[in-house]
Motif scaffolding. Structure first.
Motif, PDB file in Angstrom:
ATOM      1  N   ALA A 182       0.801  -1.231   0.000  1.00 26.18           N
ATOM      2  CA  ALA A 182       0.000   0.000   0.000  1.00 26.18           C
ATOM      3  C   ALA A 182       0.835   1.283   0.000  1.00 26.18           C
ATOM      4  N   PRO A 183       1.889   1.392   0.800  1.00 23.46           N
ATOM      5  CA  PRO A 183       2.656   2.645   0.806  1.00 23.46           C
ATOM      6  C   PRO A 183       3.383   2.946  -0.504  1.00 23.46           C
ATOM      7  N   PHE A 184       3.516   1.946  -1.368  1.00 22.58           N
ATOM      8  CA  PHE A 184       4.203   2.143  -2.641  1.00 22.58           C
ATOM      9  C   PHE A 184       3.271   2.597  -3.757  1.00 22.58           C
ATOM     10  N   LEU A 185       1.955   2.568  -3.501  1.00 18.14           N
ATOM     11  CA  LEU A 185       0.955   2.877  -4.523  1.00 18.14           C
ATOM     12  C   LEU A 185       0.373   4.271  -4.333  1.00 18.14           C
ATOM     13  N   SER A 186       0.208   4.991  -5.432  1.00 17.90           N
ATOM     14  CA  SER A 186      -0.439   6.301  -5.351  1.00 17.90           C
ATOM     15  C   SER A 186      -1.922   6.104  -5.033  1.00 17.90           C
ATOM     16  N   ASP A 187      -2.548   7.125  -4.484  1.00 18.51           N
ATOM     17  CA  ASP A 187      -3.961   7.024  -4.129  1.00 18.51           C
ATOM     18  C   ASP A 187      -4.836   6.779  -5.351  1.00 18.51           C
ATOM     19  N   ASP A 188      -4.401   7.278  -6.518  1.00 14.01           N
ATOM     20  CA  ASP A 188      -5.191   7.082  -7.740  1.00 14.01           C
ATOM     21  C   ASP A 188      -4.646   5.934  -8.599  1.00 14.01           C
ATOM     22  N   PHE A 189      -3.928   5.007  -7.975  1.00  6.15           N
ATOM     23  CA  PHE A 189      -3.373   3.841  -8.671  1.00  6.15           C
ATOM     24  C   PHE A 189      -4.469   3.101  -9.424  1.00  6.15           C
ATOM     25  N   VAL A 190      -4.115   2.638 -10.618  1.00 10.24           N
ATOM     26  CA  VAL A 190      -5.020   1.794 -11.404  1.00 10.24           C
ATOM     27  C   VAL A 190      -4.220   0.616 -11.952  1.00 10.24           C
ATOM     28  N   HIS A 191      -4.835  -0.546 -11.917  1.00 11.36           N
ATOM     29  CA  HIS A 191      -4.213  -1.770 -12.410  1.00 11.36           C
ATOM     30  C   HIS A 191      -5.036  -2.269 -13.586  1.00 11.36           C
ATOM     31  N   ARG A 192      -4.351  -2.637 -14.674  1.00 10.76           N
ATOM     32  CA  ARG A 192      -5.035  -3.071 -15.892  1.00 10.76           C
ATOM     33  C   ARG A 192      -4.532  -4.444 -16.323  1.00 10.76           C
ATOM     34  N   ARG A 193      -5.436  -5.173 -16.991  1.00  6.73           N
ATOM     35  CA  ARG A 193      -5.089  -6.475 -17.567  1.00  6.73           C
ATOM     36  C   ARG A 193      -5.514  -6.498 -19.026  1.00  6.73           C
ATOM     37  N   PRO A 194      -4.988  -7.443 -19.809  1.00  6.11           N
ATOM     38  CA  PRO A 194      -5.336  -7.502 -21.231  1.00  6.11           C
ATOM     39  C   PRO A 194      -6.824  -7.709 -21.505  1.00  6.11           C
ATOM     40  N   ASP A 195      -7.557  -8.281 -20.567  1.00  5.54           N
ATOM     41  CA  ASP A 195      -8.992  -8.496 -20.792  1.00  5.54           C
ATOM     42  C   ASP A 195      -9.808  -7.238 -20.503  1.00  5.54           C
ATOM     43  N   SER A 196      -9.134  -6.100 -20.398  1.00  3.34           N
ATOM     44  CA  SER A 196      -9.749  -4.786 -20.158  1.00  3.34           C
ATOM     45  C   SER A 196     -10.226  -4.592 -18.732  1.00  3.34           C
ATOM     46  N   THR A 197      -9.906  -5.519 -17.849  1.00  6.65           N
ATOM     47  CA  THR A 197     -10.256  -5.359 -16.449  1.00  6.65           C
ATOM     48  C   THR A 197      -9.346  -4.304 -15.824  1.00  6.65           C
ATOM     49  N   SER A 198      -9.933  -3.355 -15.163  1.00  2.00           N
ATOM     50  CA  SER A 198      -9.180  -2.348 -14.428  1.00  2.00           C
ATOM     51  C   SER A 198      -9.635  -2.371 -12.982  1.00  2.00           C
ATOM     52  N   SER A 199      -8.739  -2.018 -12.096  1.00  3.93           N
ATOM     53  CA  SER A 199      -9.122  -1.934 -10.695  1.00  3.93           C
ATOM     54  C   SER A 199      -8.397  -0.776 -10.032  1.00  3.93           C
ATOM     55  N   THR A 200      -9.025  -0.260  -8.997  1.00  2.89           N
ATOM     56  CA  THR A 200      -8.454   0.827  -8.216  1.00  2.89           C
ATOM     57  C   THR A 200      -7.457   0.248  -7.213  1.00  2.89           C
ATOM     58  N   LYS A 201      -6.798   1.117  -6.493  1.00  2.00           N
ATOM     59  CA  LYS A 201      -5.843   0.696  -5.467  1.00  2.00           C
ATOM     60  C   LYS A 201      -6.507  -0.265  -4.483  1.00  2.00           C
ATOM     61  N   THR A 202      -7.650   0.124  -3.954  1.00  5.68           N
ATOM     62  CA  THR A 202      -8.349  -0.695  -2.958  1.00  5.68           C
ATOM     63  C   THR A 202      -8.778  -2.029  -3.544  1.00  5.68           C
ATOM     64  N   GLU A 203      -9.337  -2.001  -4.763  1.00  6.53           N
ATOM     65  CA  GLU A 203      -9.782  -3.244  -5.408  1.00  6.53           C
ATOM     66  C   GLU A 203      -8.610  -4.169  -5.694  1.00  6.53           C
ATOM     67  N   TRP A 204      -7.511  -3.598  -6.193  1.00  7.31           N
ATOM     68  CA  TRP A 204      -6.358  -4.426  -6.552  1.00  7.31           C
ATOM     69  C   TRP A 204      -5.725  -5.041  -5.313  1.00  7.31           C
ATOM     70  N   LEU A 205      -5.556  -4.262  -4.261  1.00  8.79           N
ATOM     71  CA  LEU A 205      -4.982  -4.814  -3.031  1.00  8.79           C
ATOM     72  C   LEU A 205      -5.856  -5.938  -2.486  1.00  8.79           C
ATOM     73  N   ALA A 206      -7.171  -5.786  -2.557  1.00 12.66           N
ATOM     74  CA  ALA A 206      -8.093  -6.837  -2.097  1.00 12.66           C
ATOM     75  C   ALA A 206      -7.939  -8.090  -2.958  1.00 12.66           C
ATOM     76  N   ALA A 207      -7.803  -7.923  -4.270  1.00 13.91           N
ATOM     77  CA  ALA A 207      -7.635  -9.067  -5.177  1.00 13.91           C
ATOM     78  C   ALA A 207      -6.312  -9.780  -4.908  1.00 13.91           C
ATOM     79  N   VAL A 208      -5.248  -9.025  -4.682  1.00 13.62           N
ATOM     80  CA  VAL A 208      -3.940  -9.625  -4.380  1.00 13.62           C
ATOM     81  C   VAL A 208      -4.021 -10.365  -3.044  1.00 13.62           C
ATOM     82  N   ARG A 209      -4.706  -9.783  -2.081  1.00 10.10           N
ATOM     83  CA  ARG A 209      -4.851 -10.421  -0.762  1.00 10.10           C
ATOM     84  C   ARG A 209      -5.529 -11.791  -0.914  1.00 10.10           C
TER      85      ARG A 209
END
Length: 128
Positions: free
Chosen positions: A26-53
């Protein structure tokens, strides 16, 4: 700048692998962080951290080998080989964009090594 951006990615990966605690990212990610995948799925910082968890629960014993870590300006490319003991192996290519010392954006491509050869002919027309 490029060296600093590589260091941000190295520190983030090390924090995750050493602690296996997603909150270490979390401390390495900007508040407006966005994560993208080739299937056009995007997630916000909170969503991505939850998915990684969630993903790390069955992958607690995952091994990671860094194959390449390259930087150009504000982009850092990380190519890793990952596997579970006795399990399948994947190759992951991630492109990270670093802004003001924080990871602002990530793109991720995951390929199971066992299917890599089949993907070499994706452009050939189907027979029949």
């Amino acid at each position: 700048m490029t060296t600093d951006n590589k260091a941000v990615i190295q520190r983030a990966l090390a924090a995750l692998l050493e602690t296996r605690d997603v909150d270490a990212l979390a401390p390495f990610l900007s508040d407006d962080f966005v994560h993208r995948r080739p299937d056009s799925t995007s997630s916000t910082k909170t969503e991505w951290l939850a998915a990684v968890r969630v993903a790390l629960v069955p992958l607690a014993d995952m091994q990671v080998e860094v194959l390449q870590l390259l930087a150009d300006g504000d982009h850092v490319v990380l190519c890793t080989r990952r596997w579970l003991p006795g399990g399948p192996e994947i190759t992951v290519v991630e492109v990270w964009r670093v802004r003001d010392g924080l990871i602002a954006e990530g793109f991720e491509i995951i390929e199971p090594v066992s299917r890599a050869a089949a993907n070499l002919t994706w452009w050939e027309p189907a027979s029949g």
